[in-house]
Motif scaffolding. Structure first.
Motif, PDB file in Angstrom:
ATOM      1  N   ASP A 106       0.837  -1.202   0.000  1.00 25.81           N
ATOM      2  CA  ASP A 106       0.000   0.000   0.000  1.00 25.81           C
ATOM      3  C   ASP A 106       0.870   1.250   0.000  1.00 25.81           C
ATOM      4  O   ASP A 106       1.777   1.380   0.823  1.00 25.81           O
ATOM      5  N   PRO A 107       0.616   2.198  -0.913  1.00 28.91           N
ATOM      6  CA  PRO A 107       1.416   3.427  -0.951  1.00 28.91           C
ATOM      7  C   PRO A 107       1.383   4.227   0.357  1.00 28.91           C
ATOM      8  O   PRO A 107       2.303   5.002   0.631  1.00 28.91           O
ATOM      9  N   GLN A 108       0.337   4.052   1.164  1.00 27.22           N
ATOM     10  CA  GLN A 108       0.213   4.781   2.424  1.00 27.22           C
ATOM     11  C   GLN A 108       0.468   3.882   3.638  1.00 27.22           C
ATOM     12  O   GLN A 108       0.016   4.182   4.745  1.00 27.22           O
ATOM     13  N   TYR A 109       1.198   2.815   3.449  1.00 20.42           N
ATOM     14  CA  TYR A 109       1.379   1.801   4.489  1.00 20.42           C
ATOM     15  C   TYR A 109       1.819   2.391   5.823  1.00 20.42           C
ATOM     16  O   TYR A 109       1.275   2.039   6.877  1.00 20.42           O
ATOM     17  N   ALA A 110       2.791   3.288   5.826  1.00 19.19           N
ATOM     18  CA  ALA A 110       3.357   3.801   7.078  1.00 19.19           C
ATOM     19  C   ALA A 110       2.305   4.470   7.946  1.00 19.19           C
ATOM     20  O   ALA A 110       2.331   4.348   9.176  1.00 19.19           O
ATOM     21  N   GLU A 111       1.369   5.196   7.330  1.00 19.56           N
ATOM     22  CA  GLU A 111       0.288   5.823   8.095  1.00 19.56           C
ATOM     23  C   GLU A 111      -0.764   4.803   8.484  1.00 19.56           C
ATOM     24  O   GLU A 111      -1.232   4.772   9.637  1.00 19.56           O
ATOM     25  N   ALA A 157     -17.279   5.151  -8.310  1.00 21.67           N
ATOM     26  CA  ALA A 157     -15.892   5.018  -8.760  1.00 21.67           C
ATOM     27  C   ALA A 157     -14.945   5.131  -7.579  1.00 21.67           C
ATOM     28  O   ALA A 157     -15.012   6.083  -6.796  1.00 21.67           O
ATOM     29  N   ASP A 158     -14.040   4.173  -7.473  1.00 20.58           N
ATOM     30  CA  ASP A 158     -13.095   4.171  -6.363  1.00 20.58           C
ATOM     31  C   ASP A 158     -12.165   5.374  -6.433  1.00 20.58           C
ATOM     32  O   ASP A 158     -12.018   6.024  -7.480  1.00 20.58           O
ATOM     33  N   SER A 159     -11.512   5.661  -5.316  1.00 18.67           N
ATOM     34  CA  SER A 159     -10.521   6.741  -5.269  1.00 18.67           C
ATOM     35  C   SER A 159      -9.367   6.422  -6.226  1.00 18.67           C
ATOM     36  O   SER A 159      -8.915   5.274  -6.311  1.00 18.67           O
ATOM     37  N   ILE A 160      -8.880   7.448  -6.920  1.00 17.00           N
ATOM     38  CA  ILE A 160      -7.796   7.245  -7.887  1.00 17.00           C
ATOM     39  C   ILE A 160      -6.689   8.274  -7.702  1.00 17.00           C
ATOM     40  O   ILE A 160      -5.928   8.555  -8.629  1.00 17.00           O
ATOM     41  N   SER A 161      -6.569   8.797  -6.491  1.00 10.10           N
ATOM     42  CA  SER A 161      -5.528   9.789  -6.225  1.00 10.10           C
ATOM     43  C   SER A 161      -4.223   9.085  -5.849  1.00 10.10           C
ATOM     44  O   SER A 161      -4.230   8.116  -5.085  1.00 10.10           O
ATOM     45  N   PRO A 162      -3.082   9.564  -6.357  1.00  7.94           N
ATOM     46  CA  PRO A 162      -1.777   8.959  -6.044  1.00  7.94           C
ATOM     47  C   PRO A 162      -1.204   9.481  -4.723  1.00  7.94           C
ATOM     48  O   PRO A 162      -0.159  10.134  -4.683  1.00  7.94           O
ATOM     49  N   VAL A 163      -1.898   9.182  -3.634  1.00  6.03           N
ATOM     50  CA  VAL A 163      -1.470   9.617  -2.305  1.00  6.03           C
ATOM     51  C   VAL A 163      -0.531   8.564  -1.733  1.00  6.03           C
ATOM     52  O   VAL A 163      -0.815   7.366  -1.811  1.00  6.03           O
ATOM     53  N   ALA A 164       0.586   9.006  -1.143  1.00  6.56           N
ATOM     54  CA  ALA A 164       1.569   8.046  -0.652  1.00  6.56           C
ATOM     55  C   ALA A 164       2.374   8.617   0.501  1.00  6.56           C
ATOM     56  O   ALA A 164       2.440   9.839   0.699  1.00  6.56           O
ATOM     57  N   GLU A 165       2.986   7.723   1.248  1.00  9.96           N
ATOM     58  CA  GLU A 165       3.903   8.112   2.310  1.00  9.96           C
ATOM     59  C   GLU A 165       5.183   8.689   1.716  1.00  9.96           C
ATOM     60  O   GLU A 165       5.478   8.503   0.525  1.00  9.96           O
ATOM     61  N   GLY A 199       8.733   9.083   0.404  1.00 15.33           N
ATOM     62  CA  GLY A 199       9.689   8.132  -0.141  1.00 15.33           C
ATOM     63  C   GLY A 199       9.096   7.096  -1.074  1.00 15.33           C
ATOM     64  O   GLY A 199       9.847   6.382  -1.765  1.00 15.33           O
ATOM     65  N   PHE A 200       7.772   6.989  -1.126  1.00 18.10           N
ATOM     66  CA  PHE A 200       7.159   6.023  -2.038  1.00 18.10           C
ATOM     67  C   PHE A 200       7.213   6.571  -3.458  1.00 18.10           C
ATOM     68  O   PHE A 200       6.828   7.710  -3.715  1.00 18.10           O
ATOM     69  N   ARG A 201       7.689   5.761  -4.389  1.00 17.49           N
ATOM     70  CA  ARG A 201       7.826   6.171  -5.781  1.00 17.49           C
ATOM     71  C   ARG A 201       6.833   5.396  -6.650  1.00 17.49           C
ATOM     72  O   ARG A 201       6.781   4.167  -6.588  1.00 17.49           O
ATOM     73  N   PHE A 202       6.061   6.133  -7.442  1.00 15.74           N
ATOM     74  CA  PHE A 202       5.120   5.505  -8.353  1.00 15.74           C
ATOM     75  C   PHE A 202       5.795   5.077  -9.653  1.00 15.74           C
ATOM     76  O   PHE A 202       5.294   4.201 -10.347  1.00 15.74           O
ATOM     77  N   ASP A 254       8.942   3.720 -10.020  1.00 16.39           N
ATOM     78  CA  ASP A 254       9.656   2.452  -9.855  1.00 16.39           C
ATOM     79  C   ASP A 254       9.629   2.107  -8.374  1.00 16.39           C
ATOM     80  O   ASP A 254      10.176   2.826  -7.550  1.00 16.39           O
ATOM     81  N   ASN A 255       8.971   0.993  -8.051  1.00 26.25           N
ATOM     82  CA  ASN A 255       8.771   0.671  -6.653  1.00 26.25           C
ATOM     83  C   ASN A 255       8.837  -0.834  -6.450  1.00 26.25           C
ATOM     84  O   ASN A 255       8.078  -1.587  -7.067  1.00 26.25           O
ATOM     85  N   ASP A 256       9.738  -1.269  -5.583  1.00 26.30           N
ATOM     86  CA  ASP A 256       9.891  -2.694  -5.324  1.00 26.30           C
ATOM     87  C   ASP A 256       8.685  -3.286  -4.612  1.00 26.30           C
ATOM     88  O   ASP A 256       8.395  -4.476  -4.761  1.00 26.30           O
ATOM     89  N   ARG A 257       7.990  -2.472  -3.816  1.00 26.35           N
ATOM     90  CA  ARG A 257       6.822  -2.967  -3.096  1.00 26.35           C
ATOM     91  C   ARG A 257       5.647  -3.228  -4.033  1.00 26.35           C
ATOM     92  O   ARG A 257       4.805  -4.095  -3.745  1.00 26.35           O
ATOM     93  N   TRP A 258       5.562  -2.476  -5.103  1.00 24.79           N
ATOM     94  CA  TRP A 258       4.484  -2.669  -6.084  1.00 24.79           C
ATOM     95  C   TRP A 258       5.036  -2.383  -7.471  1.00 24.79           C
ATOM     96  O   TRP A 258       4.804  -1.318  -8.032  1.00 24.79           O
ATOM     97  N   PRO A 259       5.753  -3.317  -8.039  1.00 21.18           N
ATOM     98  CA  PRO A 259       6.268  -3.102  -9.400  1.00 21.18           C
ATOM     99  C   PRO A 259       5.105  -2.914 -10.383  1.00 21.18           C
ATOM    100  O   PRO A 259       4.114  -3.644 -10.341  1.00 21.18           O
ATOM    101  N   GLY A 260       5.213  -1.909 -11.233  1.00 18.34           N
ATOM    102  CA  GLY A 260       4.170  -1.693 -12.236  1.00 18.34           C
ATOM    103  C   GLY A 260       2.986  -0.902 -11.771  1.00 18.34           C
ATOM    104  O   GLY A 260       1.950  -0.855 -12.446  1.00 18.34           O
ATOM    105  N   ILE A 261       3.103  -0.222 -10.627  1.00 21.79           N
ATOM    106  CA  ILE A 261       1.952   0.515 -10.115  1.00 21.79           C
ATOM    107  C   ILE A 261       1.510   1.623 -11.084  1.00 21.79           C
ATOM    108  O   ILE A 261       0.311   1.852 -11.258  1.00 21.79           O
ATOM    109  N   ALA A 262       2.434   2.289 -11.728  1.00 19.88           N
ATOM    110  CA  ALA A 262       2.050   3.359 -12.661  1.00 19.88           C
ATOM    111  C   ALA A 262       1.248   2.792 -13.826  1.00 19.88           C
ATOM    112  O   ALA A 262       0.259   3.396 -14.264  1.00 19.88           O
ATOM    113  N   GLY A 263       1.660   1.639 -14.323  1.00 23.07           N
ATOM    114  CA  GLY A 263       0.906   1.005 -15.398  1.00 23.07           C
ATOM    115  C   GLY A 263      -0.474   0.561 -14.946  1.00 23.07           C
ATOM    116  O   GLY A 263      -1.451   0.687 -15.697  1.00 23.07           O
ATOM    117  N   ASP A 264      -0.569   0.036 -13.720  1.00 26.68           N
ATOM    118  CA  ASP A 264      -1.878  -0.346 -13.184  1.00 26.68           C
ATOM    119  C   ASP A 264      -2.785   0.877 -13.067  1.00 26.68           C
ATOM    120  O   ASP A 264      -3.975   0.816 -13.395  1.00 26.68           O
TER     121      ASP A 264
END
Length: 309
Positions: A154-159, A218-226, A228-231, A233-243
């Motif tokens: 989750d991009p907001q995992y830390a919170e 329609a679900d939320s589609i905002s790129p909100v993140a903690e 340091g999270f990068r959309f 290139d991200n090891d926690r979610w590879p391909g998130i930008a494409g998704d």
């Protein structure tokens, strides 16, 4: 001990309007209400949880959420479907809104979720115990709901990890394009990952007489993140930008007459309802709303990616 006091206090302040398709009397408590409904420690929660009178969106579809968090009731004579449970302290308010419309929580036969964040899902355990209804969600969301803690992707995992949710016991997994049914109701799931891995958009048809419209929650589609999270290139979610890109395309392509969102301000819901109630009878019907909503999300992601270098 039954934890019914918050609901009883809220119901006492309401004046239910009896409806022909649902008994007006409140349901008998058949299950113990044990889920936590204490205040959530977040800076926006009090504002989000401010009361909002329930209202009809169109046909048998009603808004039963709070001032800042959506919860949607889709009704039929055979039973109802509830979507999203908002904050844990929102759950008694949602239940009171359902009852204030003249419906019964006991007649809610299925509960759905858009995404498993505490501001849209923490109330589900309480609402499930009150109604006895199963919850249905995507596989990724179901795992979070059962555990009560977010996935590491989750991009907001830390919170989010600092605000655990009461685990939901009876969660059924739904798949992309699956249609769930209660009586004459038929709601279709559309996988819309990005804001979360399990994000789901729901669509259905609502009618008034012979005039029918497609409603899109329609679900939320905002790129909100903690931090340091990068959309990009991200090891926690590879391909998130494409998704995210596929999600924008999915929402833009949906048949879409009436748009509603988990945060109602994201779709201007209250303003459009006010215009309708003031005499602009078609103010809620806007076939280009989903396309514009998707484009707004696409632009926000592009700006976020630009800051990542």
């Amino acid at each position: 001990m039954l934890r019914l006091l918050p609901l009883l206090l809220l119901l006492a302040a309401c004046s239910p309007v009896a409806r022909t398709d649902a008994p007006a009397e409140p349901p008998a408590a058949s299950v113990a209400i044990t889920a936590d409904t204490s205040a959530t420690p977040c800076s926006n929660c009090a504002t989000w949880n401010a009361p909002r009178a329930p209202f009809r969106i169109y046909g048998g579809t009603y808004y039963v959420g709070t001032a800042g968090l959506g919860s949607i009731l889709v009704t039929s004579p055979e039973g109802h479907i509830l979507i999203d449970g908002a904050l844990r302290e929102s759950a008694p308010r949602i239940a009171a809104n359902v009852e204030a419309l003249g419906f019964r929580m006991a007649d809610v036969k299925l509960i759905l979720n858009t995404h498993a964040h505490y501001d849209h899902a923490a109330g589900l355990a309480w609402l499930q115990q009150l109604s006895g209804a199963p919850v249905a969600a995507s596989a990724q969301s179901a795992a979070v709901l059962r555990a009560g803690v977010p996935g590491r992707d989750d991009p907001q995992y830390a919170e989010l990890v600092a605000i655990p949710m009461t685990p939901v016991r009876d969660v059924r997994v739904i798949t992309d394009a699956e249609t769930v049914r209660v009586g004459s109701l038929a709601l279709t799931a559309h996988a819309t990952p990005g804001h979360t891995a399990g994000g789901t958009t729901w669509t259905w048809t609502a009618c008034e007489g012979a005039v029918c419209h497609t409603v899109v929650y329609a679900d939320s589609i905002s790129p909100v993140a903690e931090d340091g999270f990068r959309f990009g290139d991200n090891d926690r979610w590879p391909g998130i930008a494409g998704d995210f890109g596929r999600t924008f395309a999915t929402i833009a392509a949906l048949p879409c007459d009436i748009l509603v969102t988990p945060h109602p301000d994201a779709s201007g819901l209250f303003e459009r309802v006010a215009a309708r109630d003031a005499g602009a009878t078609d103010a809620l019907v806007e076939p280009t709303a989903c396309t514009r909503y998707a484009e707004t999300g696409r632009q926000r992601l592009a700006r976020r990616l630009a800051t990542e270098g």
